[in-house]
Design a protein around this motif. Structure first.
Motif, short mmCIF file in Angstrom:
data_model
loop_
_atom_site.label_atom_id
_atom_site.label_comp_id
_atom_site.label_asym_id
_atom_site.label_seq_id
_atom_site.Cartn_x
_atom_site.Cartn_y
_atom_site.Cartn_z
N THR A 1 0.83 -1.20 0.00
CA THR A 1 0.00 0.00 0.00
C THR A 1 0.87 1.25 0.00
O THR A 1 1.78 1.39 0.81
CB THR A 1 -0.91 0.02 1.24
N ILE A 2 0.58 2.15 -0.92
CA ILE A 2 1.30 3.43 -1.02
C ILE A 2 0.30 4.56 -0.80
O ILE A 2 -0.79 4.55 -1.39
CB ILE A 2 2.00 3.57 -2.38
N THR A 3 0.69 5.52 0.02
CA THR A 3 -0.18 6.64 0.34
C THR A 3 0.60 7.94 0.18
O THR A 3 1.77 8.00 0.56
CB THR A 3 -0.71 6.53 1.78
N TYR A 4 -0.06 8.94 -0.34
CA TYR A 4 0.55 10.26 -0.51
C TYR A 4 -0.33 11.33 0.13
O TYR A 4 -1.56 11.22 0.13
CB TYR A 4 0.71 10.61 -1.99
N ALA A 5 0.31 12.37 0.62
CA ALA A 5 -0.44 13.55 1.01
C ALA A 5 -1.03 14.19 -0.24
O ALA A 5 -0.43 14.13 -1.32
CB ALA A 5 0.48 14.54 1.72
N ASP A 6 -2.18 14.79 -0.10
CA ASP A 6 -2.84 15.40 -1.26
C ASP A 6 -1.94 16.44 -1.92
O ASP A 6 -1.96 16.60 -3.15
CB ASP A 6 -4.16 16.05 -0.83
N SER A 7 -1.14 17.13 -1.13
CA SER A 7 -0.33 18.22 -1.65
C SER A 7 0.79 17.75 -2.57
O SER A 7 1.37 18.55 -3.31
CB SER A 7 0.27 19.02 -0.50
N VAL A 8 1.13 16.46 -2.54
CA VAL A 8 2.24 15.97 -3.36
C VAL A 8 1.80 14.93 -4.40
O VAL A 8 2.62 14.48 -5.20
CB VAL A 8 3.36 15.37 -2.49
N LYS A 9 0.54 14.55 -4.39
CA LYS A 9 0.05 13.55 -5.34
C LYS A 9 0.31 13.99 -6.77
O LYS A 9 0.06 15.15 -7.14
CB LYS A 9 -1.44 13.32 -5.13
N GLY A 10 0.82 13.05 -7.57
CA GLY A 10 1.09 13.35 -8.97
C GLY A 10 2.44 13.98 -9.20
O GLY A 10 2.88 14.10 -10.35
N ARG A 11 3.11 14.39 -8.13
CA ARG A 11 4.43 15.03 -8.27
C ARG A 11 5.53 14.21 -7.61
O ARG A 11 6.67 14.20 -8.10
CB ARG A 11 4.41 16.42 -7.66
N PHE A 12 5.22 13.55 -6.49
CA PHE A 12 6.21 12.78 -5.75
C PHE A 12 5.94 11.29 -5.93
O PHE A 12 4.78 10.86 -6.04
CB PHE A 12 6.14 13.10 -4.26
N THR A 13 7.01 10.51 -5.92
CA THR A 13 6.90 9.06 -6.02
C THR A 13 7.80 8.41 -4.98
O THR A 13 9.00 8.69 -4.93
CB THR A 13 7.30 8.55 -7.41
N ILE A 14 7.21 7.55 -4.15
CA ILE A 14 7.97 6.84 -3.13
C ILE A 14 8.27 5.43 -3.62
O ILE A 14 7.45 4.82 -4.32
CB ILE A 14 7.21 6.80 -1.79
N SER A 15 9.46 4.94 -3.27
CA SER A 15 9.83 3.57 -3.63
C SER A 15 10.70 2.98 -2.52
O SER A 15 11.25 3.73 -1.71
CB SER A 15 10.56 3.53 -4.97
N ARG A 16 10.79 1.65 -2.53
CA ARG A 16 11.56 0.96 -1.49
C ARG A 16 12.48 -0.06 -2.10
O ARG A 16 12.16 -0.67 -3.14
CB ARG A 16 10.60 0.23 -0.52
N ASP A 17 13.61 -0.27 -1.44
CA ASP A 17 14.47 -1.41 -1.72
C ASP A 17 14.33 -2.32 -0.50
O ASP A 17 14.94 -2.08 0.54
CB ASP A 17 15.93 -0.95 -1.91
N ASN A 18 13.51 -3.34 -0.64
CA ASN A 18 13.20 -4.18 0.52
C ASN A 18 14.40 -5.01 0.98
O ASN A 18 14.51 -5.35 2.15
CB ASN A 18 12.03 -5.11 0.20
N ALA A 19 15.30 -5.32 0.06
CA ALA A 19 16.47 -6.11 0.44
C ALA A 19 17.39 -5.32 1.37
O ALA A 19 18.01 -5.88 2.28
CB ALA A 19 17.22 -6.55 -0.80
#
Length: 115
Positions: free
Chosen positions: A56-74
């Motif tokens: 599940t990925i969640t963004y604040a309304d103020s950054v939606k469409g501009r910011f992208t979060i990602s993870r390196d689980n390893a």
């Protein structure tokens, strides 16, 4: 001992981009969520984005469409790609990791958006 170290902040013009990284060290078990918060001068710390272990990925309304979060689980690292930056995005950005019984924070990295 768990440590979170952010990098990638800096000064950028409006409309520009930055990529923040958060490197974790130490033994972190049962991660529930990794994410980012920010705190502008004179304001309270606010949520920016989170990436839960269930996908599940969640963004604040103020950054939606501009910011992208990602993870390196390893590696238990988390990233924040910030595009179309605005002056109101200026803040100290903090990495956040939530586990079953605790929450960890990084020391923060400054992002300044100004012409």
């Amino acid at each position: 001992q768990v440590q979170l170290v952010e990098s990638g902040g800096g000064l950028v013009q409006p409309g520009g981009s930055l990529r923040l990284s958060c490197a974790s060290s130490g033994n972190i078990f049962s991660i529930y969520s990794m994410g980012w918060y920010r705190q502008a001068p004179g304001k309270r710390r606010e949520f920016v984005a989170s990436h839960n272990t269930d996908g599940t990925i969640t963004y604040a309304d103020s950054v939606k469409g501009r910011f992208t979060i990602s993870r390196d689980n390893a590696k238990n690292w988390v990233f924040l790609q910030m595009n179309s930056l605005k002056p109101e995005d200026t803040a100290v950005y903090y990495c956040n990791v939530e586990v079953a019984l605790d929450t960890y924070w990084g020391q923060g990295t400054q992002v300044t958006v100004s012409s």
